[in-house]
Design a protein around this motif. Sequence first.
Motif, PDB file in Angstrom:
ATOM      1  N   VAL A 248       1.034  -1.083   0.011  1.00 31.09           N
ATOM      2  CA  VAL A 248      -0.056  -0.164  -0.054  1.00 31.09           C
ATOM      3  C   VAL A 248       0.873   1.243  -0.023  1.00 31.09           C
ATOM      4  O   VAL A 248       1.596   1.335   0.759  1.00 31.09           O
ATOM      5  N   THR A 249       0.660   2.117  -0.871  1.00 37.19           N
ATOM      6  CA  THR A 249       1.504   3.185  -0.745  1.00 37.19           C
ATOM      7  C   THR A 249       1.176   4.021   0.324  1.00 37.19           C
ATOM      8  O   THR A 249      -0.044   4.561   0.774  1.00 37.19           O
ATOM      9  N   PRO A 250       2.163   4.629   1.229  1.00 34.34           N
ATOM     10  CA  PRO A 250       1.995   5.085   2.597  1.00 34.34           C
ATOM     11  C   PRO A 250       1.218   6.789   2.208  1.00 34.34           C
ATOM     12  O   PRO A 250       1.732   7.331   1.180  1.00 34.34           O
ATOM     13  N   VAL A 251       0.390   6.669   2.896  1.00 34.51           N
ATOM     14  CA  VAL A 251      -0.321   8.140   2.809  1.00 34.51           C
ATOM     15  C   VAL A 251      -0.337   8.758   4.348  1.00 34.51           C
ATOM     16  O   VAL A 251      -0.484   7.818   5.298  1.00 34.51           O
ATOM     17  N   PRO A 252      -0.249   9.942   4.454  1.00 34.25           N
ATOM     18  CA  PRO A 252      -0.196  10.351   5.981  1.00 34.25           C
ATOM     19  C   PRO A 252      -1.645  10.198   6.816  1.00 34.25           C
ATOM     20  O   PRO A 252      -2.764  10.252   5.942  1.00 34.25           O
ATOM     21  N   SER A 253      -1.646   9.772   7.940  1.00 33.23           N
ATOM     22  CA  SER A 253      -2.784   9.497   8.812  1.00 33.23           C
ATOM     23  C   SER A 253      -3.883  10.789   8.628  1.00 33.23           C
ATOM     24  O   SER A 253      -5.214  10.526   8.966  1.00 33.23           O
ATOM     25  N   ASP A 254      -3.328  11.892   8.420  1.00 32.36           N
ATOM     26  CA  ASP A 254      -4.164  13.109   8.372  1.00 32.36           C
ATOM     27  C   ASP A 254      -5.470  12.943   7.124  1.00 32.36           C
ATOM     28  O   ASP A 254      -6.428  13.360   7.473  1.00 32.36           O
ATOM     29  N   TYR A 255      -5.275  12.118   6.224  1.00 31.31           N
ATOM     30  CA  TYR A 255      -6.156  11.799   5.303  1.00 31.31           C
ATOM     31  C   TYR A 255      -6.622  10.584   5.371  1.00 31.31           C
ATOM     32  O   TYR A 255      -7.506  10.108   4.282  1.00 31.31           O
ATOM     33  N   ASN A 256      -6.756   9.952   6.304  1.00 29.51           N
ATOM     34  CA  ASN A 256      -7.605   8.683   6.672  1.00 29.51           C
ATOM     35  C   ASN A 256      -9.146   9.007   6.433  1.00 29.51           C
ATOM     36  O   ASN A 256      -9.732   7.985   6.382  1.00 29.51           O
ATOM     37  N   ASP A 257      -9.489  10.070   6.624  1.00 27.40           N
ATOM     38  CA  ASP A 257     -11.064  10.342   6.584  1.00 27.40           C
ATOM     39  C   ASP A 257     -11.440  10.660   5.259  1.00 27.40           C
ATOM     40  O   ASP A 257     -12.558  11.204   4.733  1.00 27.40           O
ATOM     41  N   LEU A 258     -10.466  10.366   4.226  1.00 28.29           N
ATOM     42  CA  LEU A 258     -10.806  10.536   2.643  1.00 28.29           C
ATOM     43  C   LEU A 258     -10.839   9.162   1.997  1.00 28.29           C
ATOM     44  O   LEU A 258      -9.777   8.336   2.325  1.00 28.29           O
ATOM     45  N   PRO A 259     -11.510   8.866   1.001  1.00 30.94           N
ATOM     46  CA  PRO A 259     -11.500   7.550   0.262  1.00 30.94           C
ATOM     47  C   PRO A 259     -10.063   7.320  -0.260  1.00 30.94           C
ATOM     48  O   PRO A 259      -9.300   8.297  -0.835  1.00 30.94           O
ATOM     49  N   GLN A 260      -9.335   6.230  -0.315  1.00 26.49           N
ATOM     50  CA  GLN A 260      -8.203   5.951  -1.000  1.00 26.49           C
ATOM     51  C   GLN A 260      -8.091   4.597  -1.579  1.00 26.49           C
ATOM     52  O   GLN A 260      -8.958   3.694  -1.325  1.00 26.49           O
ATOM     53  N   LEU A 261      -7.377   4.736  -2.840  1.00 23.16           N
ATOM     54  CA  LEU A 261      -7.452   3.498  -3.746  1.00 23.16           C
ATOM     55  C   LEU A 261      -6.152   2.853  -3.311  1.00 23.16           C
ATOM     56  O   LEU A 261      -5.142   3.347  -3.655  1.00 23.16           O
ATOM     57  N   HIS A 262      -6.307   1.548  -3.033  1.00 24.33           N
ATOM     58  CA  HIS A 262      -4.910   0.858  -2.776  1.00 24.33           C
ATOM     59  C   HIS A 262      -4.710  -0.318  -3.747  1.00 24.33           C
ATOM     60  O   HIS A 262      -5.053  -1.406  -3.708  1.00 24.33           O
ATOM     61  N   GLY A 263      -4.068   0.317  -4.930  1.00 21.21           N
ATOM     62  CA  GLY A 263      -3.969  -0.395  -5.994  1.00 21.21           C
ATOM     63  C   GLY A 263      -4.520   0.188  -7.345  1.00 21.21           C
ATOM     64  O   GLY A 263      -4.457   1.421  -7.191  1.00 21.21           O
ATOM     65  N   ARG A 264      -4.833  -0.706  -8.157  1.00 15.98           N
ATOM     66  CA  ARG A 264      -5.382   0.047  -9.381  1.00 15.98           C
ATOM     67  C   ARG A 264      -6.746  -0.537  -9.793  1.00 15.98           C
ATOM     68  O   ARG A 264      -7.229  -1.620  -9.472  1.00 15.98           O
ATOM     69  N   ALA A 265      -7.512   0.168 -10.318  1.00 15.36           N
ATOM     70  CA  ALA A 265      -8.873   0.004 -10.873  1.00 15.36           C
ATOM     71  C   ALA A 265      -9.180   0.253 -12.113  1.00 15.36           C
ATOM     72  O   ALA A 265      -8.445   1.173 -12.651  1.00 15.36           O
ATOM     73  N   THR A 266     -10.289  -0.303 -12.641  1.00 13.89           N
ATOM     74  CA  THR A 266     -10.603  -0.199 -14.248  1.00 13.89           C
ATOM     75  C   THR A 266     -11.857   0.724 -14.263  1.00 13.89           C
ATOM     76  O   THR A 266     -12.878   0.166 -13.706  1.00 13.89           O
TER      77      THR A 266
END
Length: 472
Positions: A248-266
Amino acid sequence: MRFHFLSPLLLGSLSITPPVASFAPHVPIITTSIRERTSTFQVYARNPAEHHSVEHPKTIDSLKNAISAAALATVLWTAPASFAGASTHFSSFISSQVVASSVANAKEMASGTGSRVNKDPESLLRYGLPIDNKEVRELQKYIESIRLNVSSKRKTAALDDLKKARSIVNTKEAKMTSSCRDANICSSIIQSMKDKMGPLEESLQASTNYLNGSDQEREALDKSYATQDKIQKALTALEEQMVPAGYVTPVPSDYNDLPQLHGRATVEMLLKKPNGESFDIEGTLSKEAKMTMVIDGFAAPVTAGNFIDLVQKGFYNNMDIQRSDGFVVQTGDPKGEAEGYVGTPSKAVGAGKHGERLIPLEIFVKGDKGPFYETTIEDEGRGGQATVLPFSSYGAMGWAREEYEPNSGSSQFFWLLFDSDLTPAGKNVLDGRYPCFGYVVEGADFLRDIKEGDIIVSAKVTDGAEKLVQPK
């Protein structure tokens, strides 16, 4: 209301302004079509209605290239202070360094900052994968070179590339499979590539036996191209197997209240024209425009997650295209006073003036462990460095925002109508200023005839929906 990203354009001392209610980064004065047989010079007057296009025969392509280069040089090295209209202004961008290119170097190929620009979206996505295996990168170089050589009828060169690719799969399979999550799956993929290399050699060799321009030559090269495409898709599957388990690409915990994509989607998007007319792509008519996009949560987990979340919510369904000017195609501005999606805001980023859910500017530079946020690459003092996903492909997808507000993006995004004539190697002014979060991998040609007012009938996630992680 759309974000006002006015494009400051110069021709000598003349400043020309495109339509105000639209997005455009700092770009040259002339945009050219991607048509092979004609070139379209488009000039925007101060009155948005006064948009003129004049067709010129291919015989003056050299003049077009000369003017384009001069225009781009002018824009890159001079910047007007401001322009008329209710718009935001772009400051000039000058790369602090130009990285020398090497086709063999994966980092530089993906950056689009060398003497050659990699314009293949599937190649860029492969180079954007978080993997570390020099053997597979070497294999990728030769397999992709086969395609380039087949396209330009360099048959002997294509055969030479095939020979080198075959040597790698025959002698370095163990080194490649050692990086895979499942070595058996990778061995099976490599075997499928080997099985296709024989027929590819046969069709390439056959093409050398025919006269240039003959139907037989074209048939043999078409067959070669189709077989190479199958090998290339197998290569993608091989490299995807090399992404570490649970990465999983590291993201600051400040943005845990936003949707995140862990990988790729089509995502598949279907568009139509409001008057029932057909899309016309160089004489081929279609009632519907269908585009397939790969959205990359490895390179832009917050931006990509925001987009996939909105697609899942049906936000873009029945929305019109709000800008198409030969440089970008843009949408995402809903009807009403809000300039983006109205929803629960992030505590770290906050809400827009009409309650829009905002996301931070997200930039991932090659070599870093993760993206940095809320600032541009030049503000970080790293101008000219390569981003993981560059804006170097026709149909590259970027997130729109206000020029001086890095955290002003909400739901508006654009497809870049990339033209290498107007974006010479090392002079891409979008990388590091806007996040590139995906590419159109099928149907990008439709962008040539997608106009303002055309309608997105539907946008659907067809693969990877389970990789969307909702706010905690």
